[in-house]
Design a protein around this motif. Structure first.
Motif, PDB file in Angstrom:
ATOM      1  N   GLY A 336     -13.010   5.794  -7.459  1.00 46.75           N
ATOM      2  CA  GLY A 336     -13.790   6.379  -6.538  1.00 46.75           C
ATOM      3  C   GLY A 336     -13.943   6.010  -4.994  1.00 46.75           C
ATOM      4  O   GLY A 336     -15.347   6.116  -4.505  1.00 46.75           O
ATOM      5  N   LYS A 337     -13.136   5.339  -4.578  1.00 44.38           N
ATOM      6  CA  LYS A 337     -13.478   4.402  -3.217  1.00 44.38           C
ATOM      7  C   LYS A 337     -13.385   5.518  -2.097  1.00 44.38           C
ATOM      8  O   LYS A 337     -14.381   5.478  -1.167  1.00 44.38           O
ATOM      9  CB  LYS A 337     -12.379   3.469  -3.117  1.00 44.38           C
ATOM     10  N   THR A 338     -12.597   6.500  -2.163  1.00 42.40           N
ATOM     11  CA  THR A 338     -12.478   7.650  -1.145  1.00 42.40           C
ATOM     12  C   THR A 338     -13.857   8.234  -1.080  1.00 42.40           C
ATOM     13  O   THR A 338     -14.231   8.291   0.009  1.00 42.40           O
ATOM     14  CB  THR A 338     -11.387   8.602  -1.539  1.00 42.40           C
ATOM     15  N   LEU A 339     -14.589   8.456  -1.941  1.00 42.66           N
ATOM     16  CA  LEU A 339     -15.657   9.114  -1.765  1.00 42.66           C
ATOM     17  C   LEU A 339     -16.791   8.081  -1.175  1.00 42.66           C
ATOM     18  O   LEU A 339     -17.728   8.737  -0.160  1.00 42.66           O
ATOM     19  CB  LEU A 339     -16.344   9.423  -3.446  1.00 42.66           C
ATOM     20  N   ILE A 435     -10.454   0.923   6.471  1.00 44.32           N
ATOM     21  CA  ILE A 435      -9.009   0.447   6.375  1.00 44.32           C
ATOM     22  C   ILE A 435      -8.761   0.881   5.004  1.00 44.32           C
ATOM     23  O   ILE A 435      -9.614  -0.214   4.116  1.00 44.32           O
ATOM     24  CB  ILE A 435      -8.736  -0.982   6.958  1.00 44.32           C
ATOM     25  N   ASP A 436      -8.003   1.456   4.499  1.00 49.38           N
ATOM     26  CA  ASP A 436      -7.594   1.601   3.019  1.00 49.38           C
ATOM     27  C   ASP A 436      -6.388   0.708   2.563  1.00 49.38           C
ATOM     28  O   ASP A 436      -5.419   0.678   3.442  1.00 49.38           O
ATOM     29  CB  ASP A 436      -7.150   3.095   2.601  1.00 49.38           C
ATOM     30  N   GLU A 437      -6.391   0.265   1.343  1.00 47.18           N
ATOM     31  CA  GLU A 437      -5.482  -0.704   1.040  1.00 47.18           C
ATOM     32  C   GLU A 437      -5.129  -1.724   2.010  1.00 47.18           C
ATOM     33  O   GLU A 437      -4.325  -2.167   2.391  1.00 47.18           O
ATOM     34  CB  GLU A 437      -4.060   0.225   0.690  1.00 47.18           C
TER      35      GLU A 437
END
Ligand code: ADP
Ligand code: MG
Length: 711
Positions: A336-339, A435-437
């Protein structure tokens, strides 16, 4: 290839010795032509190993050591032993077979018995040896009747040569290049350690590293047994010992000292960057006032995990702090990182600043865009996307919009790929960069995006859990938060490692899942087949799978499709129109389809464990039991054993540690821009203690330097 050393090569040493007149004033940065015995040919060979200067050669690490203090009698050899013997060549010759294969055989006699040495398909070796040669042979005893070694390493003993360099001692064995022999290279390192090692200064005398003690291992890089702690040698001494140790533990002590120096340099770079930020930057106030956060959380339809709550508190403290946030959020796939990212974005937006989110692929950017619009449109926040192929701005209509207000001055969150950096994109009032990934980007790209604002806050996220050693080295300037709790109801995914023979059963199982209304992924390592091997590829398997799974609808997704094409395939799979997605690793990150319950990965041995774990994270996102099936080619039992780790554990950190041990850091975080440093002596697989030590030493060093300049 590790044999056939010497012959003509070694004779050259003698004549070159007379020919060359070394300049007396040579120093560490002198070219290697300053050494005795290095003419233009050898200079070229050395350059191929990246060795240009005396210093380069001093820093050329041995790959192992050979113990020539104990030369074994051939008569006493036991099966499977790794030993050195010394004897004279009594016979040699090549057998050629009708199949085109050949074997070169050499028989060595040391007076006690004879040893057969065999090399397959290397017939030219015959030219390098002659009856009567005095030979050192190092290898593993494969058979006793007759005593045999396959593909041993050999070295000719030259009459009257430096006994103390090549014989009766632990000798270093180096990485070589064709045309250069161990003996020649060893002769050269002997020269440089004797003449030049003394010139090596302590890189940071103020850190007094030689006052610290460490426990050496019995073998370099080996397991620490019960040896006493010793002081680290000085750098100059370490360089002598690493090439010509008296005992193996000395070589390890030296290696540890030299590795520590490498980690210290890395830590200086990391910690100085962080300190500069703390000295120079004043943070923008971005901790928000909850006016959007409250309705956002209320509408989610589920409550945050404890871990999500904790991390959001950490983020809020950072966003309201004196120094801009520099935080790494680690969390397994599905944690649930996006949250958390959305929460951080909302705090910033509430404070009147804008947000930029960068993802490594268009698919992932679209996915984030999709989620953020679903969550934020109802709040009246503008969400835009910018990728290589697509750009929206606030004038676009809002398909899910409720309570629209005039666009323009509203807080905006812009989501995109690295197109965000490349194009003339200039966000106003940039408060937060996400920054994702992160591991798919380099530090340079990260910094470039940050420069679009005036010290904005930074949140980087990664689903590839990073073992601590690597984390401290790559991301040591970041604070770390961990989402160590999966949202409730998430089931552990059942994982099975199978061989291709099981495929008919697997297809049957997948058909049953599809009949039950579920969806499936089928993943291949490559887009197209290669002529060099028979690894299955996605484009060639696609039609077969379509047939196999009729009448289900099967889609194809890989990196070479155009962006629009990719996006429409993804949408068709997301909406349930496509039942199966045949894909390459483009589905590795971010794709979120809760109805998908099967992940079949063919040629699984081609992937790293962390990558497979990522892929597996694409399923198990809904209410249904999920299954990951890894097809390991039976030709590769080693890969199969490695894959079994995934059957056993679903813990990303455990898997990352295993991957780091098995494949090394480059493979783990992605080789291109990963920023994994080139280390000569350090090894991130086993040098955790040294990395931690370097971190402490440098912190203390910088603290001391800081207080002395203030005083
Ligand atoms: P990650 O990016 O860490 O892999 P995501 O943020 O994509 O994970 O979340 C995976 C799925 O879990 C998404 O569908 C998301 O909406 C859902 N999710 C996130 N947090 C929770 C929670 N606290 N409770 C239930 N579902 C959640
Ligand atoms: Mg994600």
């Amino acid at each position: 290839m590790a044999t056939g050393q010497s012959s003509g090569q070694t004779r050259l040493v003698q004549s070159d010795l007379r020919a060359t007149n070394p300049p007396v004033t040579a120093g560490l940065d002198s070219p290697l032509s300053a050494l005795q015995g290095v003419g233009s040919d050898r200079l070229q060979l050395l350059a191929r190993l990246g060795l240009q200067t005396v210093r380069d050669l001093l820093l050329h690490a041995p790959r192992r050591y050979e113990d020539r203090r104990t030369v074994c009698r051939i008569q006493d050899l036991a099966l499977s032993q790794n030993v050195t013997i010394r004897g004279r060549v009594v016979a040699l010759g090549v057998n050629r077979f009708r199949s085109g294969k050949s074997v070169f055989q050499l028989i060595v006699d040391d007076g006690s018995a004879r040893l057969h040495c065999r090399w397959w398909n290397l017939p030219f070796l015959e030219r390098l040896f002659a009856v009567g040669d005095d030979l050192l042979v190092f290898g593993r005893v494969n058979a006793i009747r007759p005593r045999t070694m396959d593909h041993p390493e050999t070295e000719k003993v030259q009459p009257g040569e430096e006994e103390n360099v090549h014989l009766n001692r632990l000798v270093p064995v180096y990485p070589l290049t064709d045309g250069l022999t161990q003996r020649v290279l060893r002769g050269l390192t002997w020269q440089v350690t004797e003449r030049f090692a003394g010139l090596i200064l302590e890189p940071h005398p103020e850190l007094a590293v030689d006052q610290l003690t460490v426990r050496p291992a019995m073998e370099p890089g080996g397991r620490q047994l019960s040896l006493e702690a010793r002081p680290f040698p000085k750098a100059a001494e370490a360089l002598r010992l690493v090439h010509f140790p008296k005992e193996l533990w000395e070589a390890d002590l030296a290696r540890q000292r030299l590795a520590l120096d490498e980690f210290i340099e890395l830590q200086f770079a990391i910690q100085r960057r962080r300190r500069r930020l703390e000295a120079k930057a004043r943070a923008l106030p971005c901790s928000g006032d909850n006016r959007w956060m409250r309705p956002f959380l209320a509408r989610l339809g589920f409550s945050l995990t404890g871990a999500q709550q904790r991390v959001l508190r950490e983020v809020r403290a950072d966003l309201g702090g004196r120094v801009p946030m520099r935080r790494l959020l680690q969390g397994d796939v599905g944690s649930g990182k996006t949250l958390v990212a959305a929460g951080a974005a909302l705090m910033t937006l509430e404070s009147g600043f804008n947000v930029v989110v960068m993802a490594p692929t268009e698919i992932l950017a679209e996915q984030l865009y999709h989620n953020f619009r679903r969550w934020l449109d109802p709040l009246g926040v503008t969400v835009e996307i910018r990728t290589g192929s697509r750009k929206t701005d606030s004038r676009d209509e809002l398909p899910w919009g409720e309570g629209q207000e005039a666009p323009g001055s509203r807080p905006t969150i812009t989501i995109g790929t690295h197109a965000l950096i490349q194009t003339g994109f200039t966000p106003e009032k940039l408060g937060l960069v996400i920054i994702d990934e992160q591991h798919k980007f380099g530090v340079a790209q990260r910094e470039e995006l940050l420069r679009k604002g005036r010290y904005p806050h930074l949140l980087v996220m990664t689903a590839t859990p990073i073992p601590r050693t690597l984390g401290l080295t790559l991301y040591g300037d970041l604070d770390v938060s961990v989402l160590d709790e999966l949202p409730g109801g998430r089931k552990r995914i059942r994982t099975y490692v199978r061989t291709p023979e099981a495929l008919p059963k697997v297809w049957k199982f997948i058909r049953a899942q599809l009949d039950a209304g579920r969806q499936a992924f089928v993943v291949y390592p490559r887009v197209e087949e290669s002529e060099h091997d028979d690894v299955k590829a996605v484009t060639s398997e696609f039609r077969r799978i379509q047939q196999e799974l009729l009448p289900n609808r099967v889609g194809l997704l890989h990196g070479q499709l155009g962006a629009e094409n990719k996006e429409s395939v993804m949408n068709e799979f997301r909406s349930g129109f496509l039942h199966v997605l045949v894909a390459t690793t483009v589905v590795e990150v971010g794709v979120d389809v809760p109805n998908a319950t099967v992940m079949l990965i063919e040629e699984a041995g081609q992937f790293g464990l962390a990558q497979l774990h990522q892929l597996r994270g694409r399923i198990g996102r809904g209410a249904h039991e999920s299954y990951c099936i890894l097809i390991a080619n039976e030709r590769n039992p080693e890969a199969e054993a490695r894959l079994k780790v995934l059957e056993k554990t679903g813990d990303g950190f455990e898997i990352a540690e295993a991957d780091l041990q098995l494949r090394g850091p480059g493979e783990l975080v992605g080789r291109q821009q990963s920023g994994v440093p080139d280390l000569r002596f350090g090894d991130l697989r086993w040098d955790r203690t040294l990395v931690e030590l370097a971190r402490q030493i440098v912190r203390r060093g910088l603290d001391a330097a800081g207080s002395s300049t203030k005083a």
